[in-house]
Design a protein around this motif. Structure first.
Motif, PDB file in Angstrom:
ATOM      1  N   VAL A  27      82.957   7.210  42.726  1.00 25.47           N
ATOM      2  CA  VAL A  27      83.033   5.704  42.718  1.00 25.47           C
ATOM      3  C   VAL A  27      84.266   5.138  42.489  1.00 25.47           C
ATOM      4  CG1 VAL A  27      81.804   3.708  41.332  1.00 25.47           C
ATOM      5  CG2 VAL A  27      80.454   5.797  41.768  1.00 25.47           C
ATOM      6  N   MET A  28      84.681   4.079  43.308  1.00 24.38           N
ATOM      7  CA  MET A  28      85.887   3.196  43.041  1.00 24.38           C
ATOM      8  C   MET A  28      85.550   1.986  42.662  1.00 24.38           C
ATOM      9  SD  MET A  28      87.525   5.108  46.157  1.00 24.38           S
ATOM     10  CE  MET A  28      85.575   5.533  46.731  1.00 24.38           C
ATOM     11  N   LEU A  29      86.148   1.466  41.356  1.00 21.72           N
ATOM     12  CA  LEU A  29      85.722   0.069  40.935  1.00 21.72           C
ATOM     13  C   LEU A  29      87.357  -0.677  41.005  1.00 21.72           C
ATOM     14  CD1 LEU A  29      83.519   1.232  37.926  1.00 21.72           C
ATOM     15  CD2 LEU A  29      82.765   0.148  39.993  1.00 21.72           C
ATOM     16  N   SER A  30      87.029  -1.906  40.940  1.00 28.41           N
ATOM     17  CA  SER A  30      88.363  -2.992  41.215  1.00 28.41           C
ATOM     18  C   SER A  30      88.650  -2.873  39.532  1.00 28.41           C
ATOM     19  CB  SER A  30      87.845  -4.079  41.697  1.00 28.41           C
ATOM     20  OG  SER A  30      86.825  -4.834  41.067  1.00 28.41           O
ATOM     21  N   ASP A  31      87.842  -2.685  38.758  1.00 25.71           N
ATOM     22  CA  ASP A  31      88.008  -2.763  37.456  1.00 25.71           C
ATOM     23  C   ASP A  31      86.893  -2.133  36.449  1.00 25.71           C
ATOM     24  OD1 ASP A  31      88.184  -3.709  34.494  1.00 25.71           O
ATOM     25  OD2 ASP A  31      88.179  -5.830  35.350  1.00 25.71           O
ATOM     26  N   MET A  32      87.637  -1.009  35.487  1.00 27.06           N
ATOM     27  CA  MET A  32      86.697  -0.177  34.821  1.00 27.06           C
ATOM     28  C   MET A  32      85.712  -0.902  34.084  1.00 27.06           C
ATOM     29  SD  MET A  32      86.738   2.766  35.779  1.00 27.06           S
ATOM     30  CE  MET A  32      86.069   3.618  34.812  1.00 27.06           C
ATOM     31  N   LYS A  33      85.971  -2.160  33.890  1.00 26.83           N
ATOM     32  CA  LYS A  33      85.167  -3.067  32.846  1.00 26.83           C
ATOM     33  C   LYS A  33      83.563  -3.058  33.520  1.00 26.83           C
ATOM     34  CE  LYS A  33      88.719  -5.574  30.571  1.00 26.83           C
ATOM     35  NZ  LYS A  33      89.605  -6.738  30.527  1.00 26.83           N
ATOM     36  N   LEU A  34      83.827  -2.742  34.878  1.00 24.79           N
ATOM     37  CA  LEU A  34      82.488  -2.918  35.551  1.00 24.79           C
ATOM     38  C   LEU A  34      81.715  -1.596  35.570  1.00 24.79           C
ATOM     39  CD1 LEU A  34      84.207  -4.734  39.011  1.00 24.79           C
ATOM     40  CD2 LEU A  34      82.694  -5.956  37.091  1.00 24.79           C
ATOM     41  N   TRP A  35      82.116  -0.662  34.934  1.00 27.77           N
ATOM     42  CA  TRP A  35      81.748   0.573  34.877  1.00 27.77           C
ATOM     43  C   TRP A  35      80.240   0.469  34.312  1.00 27.77           C
ATOM     44  CZ3 TRP A  35      81.179   4.874  31.195  1.00 27.77           C
ATOM     45  CH2 TRP A  35      80.988   6.123  31.628  1.00 27.77           C
TER      46      TRP A  35
ATOM     47  N   ARG B 171      79.421  13.358  39.724  1.00 23.47           N
ATOM     48  CA  ARG B 171      79.954  12.079  40.128  1.00 23.47           C
ATOM     49  C   ARG B 171      81.479  11.722  39.036  1.00 23.47           C
ATOM     50  NH1 ARG B 171      77.571   6.394  38.359  1.00 23.47           N
ATOM     51  NH2 ARG B 171      79.413   6.334  36.827  1.00 23.47           N
ATOM     52  N   SER B 172      82.174  11.243  39.877  1.00 25.40           N
ATOM     53  CA  SER B 172      83.403  10.832  39.421  1.00 25.40           C
ATOM     54  C   SER B 172      83.758   9.190  39.350  1.00 25.40           C
ATOM     55  CB  SER B 172      84.873  11.304  40.060  1.00 25.40           C
ATOM     56  OG  SER B 172      84.477  12.835  40.078  1.00 25.40           O
ATOM     57  N   ALA B 173      84.307   8.668  38.633  1.00 28.77           N
ATOM     58  CA  ALA B 173      84.716   7.186  39.006  1.00 28.77           C
ATOM     59  C   ALA B 173      85.990   6.957  38.655  1.00 28.77           C
ATOM     60  CB  ALA B 173      83.577   6.402  38.081  1.00 28.77           C
ATOM     61  N   PHE B 174      86.573   6.119  39.141  1.00 25.95           N
ATOM     62  CA  PHE B 174      87.860   5.560  38.559  1.00 25.95           C
ATOM     63  C   PHE B 174      88.106   4.064  38.944  1.00 25.95           C
ATOM     64  CE2 PHE B 174      88.699   7.724  42.558  1.00 25.95           C
ATOM     65  CZ  PHE B 174      89.262   6.741  43.470  1.00 25.95           C
ATOM     66  N   GLY B 175      89.024   3.416  38.141  1.00 25.95           N
ATOM     67  CA  GLY B 175      89.516   2.201  38.645  1.00 25.95           C
ATOM     68  C   GLY B 175      90.628   2.090  39.347  1.00 25.95           C
TER      69      GLY B 175
END
Length: 152
Positions: free
Chosen positions: A101-109, A128-132
């Motif tokens: 998961v790629m987020l424009s802002d980690m505050k959206l996580w 899963r992985s996620a990063f801003g």
């Protein structure tokens, strides 16, 4: 160094279908691009390599290709689009084994996690992985790419 380049080129050809045409080595047998390439985007929605499906990163675009302005709609659309890409190889959300998961802002996580979890059975969550990131294609707020295991 030369062996490393050859290995890198072979991996790239396996996961990136259009790349094979620019390499001197032929594409591997059993590797198939699935779905139609969108004009101006140099990739296919999914690639089957044996029993594994590699899904290209999906954005939260609507069916008409438009990108909604709000995060929640993009997040729901991105998961629907992941499901559509998986279906190209006969897979479902239950067959996903890894998502990034790629987020424009980690505050959206936290909000994304709430939405994401509704698309899976509680006992079938993929790794899963996620990063801003500082930018996603088309100005998207979220992008998700996944790998599925779906024996032929």
């Amino acid at each position: 160094m030369k062996k490393w380049f050859k290995l890198t080129a072979m991996i790239a050809m396996t996961v990136t279908p259009g790349l094979a045409a620019t390499q001197s080595e032929p594409a591997k047998a059993g590797v198939t691009g699935l779905g139609a390439q969108v004009a101006g985007r140099p990739f296919t929605p999914a690639v089957r390599a044996g029993d594994t499906l590699y899904l290209s990163g999906q954005l939260g675009t609507a069916a008409d290709g438009a990108l909604p302005a709000d995060f929640e709609t993009q997040a729901r659309n991105v998961m629907v689009n992941v499901g559509k890409a998986a279906s190209l190889g006969g897979a479902t959300m239950d067959d996903l084994v890894k998502c990034t998961v790629m987020l424009s802002d980690m505050k959206l996580w936290p909000k994304f996690n709430e939405i994401y979890a509704t698309y899976f059975k509680a006992d079938r969550l993929p790794a899963r992985s996620a990063f801003g990131t500082n930018g996603l294609a088309l100005g998207a707020l979220v992008e998700v790419e996944c790998i599925a295991y779906k024996p032929q």
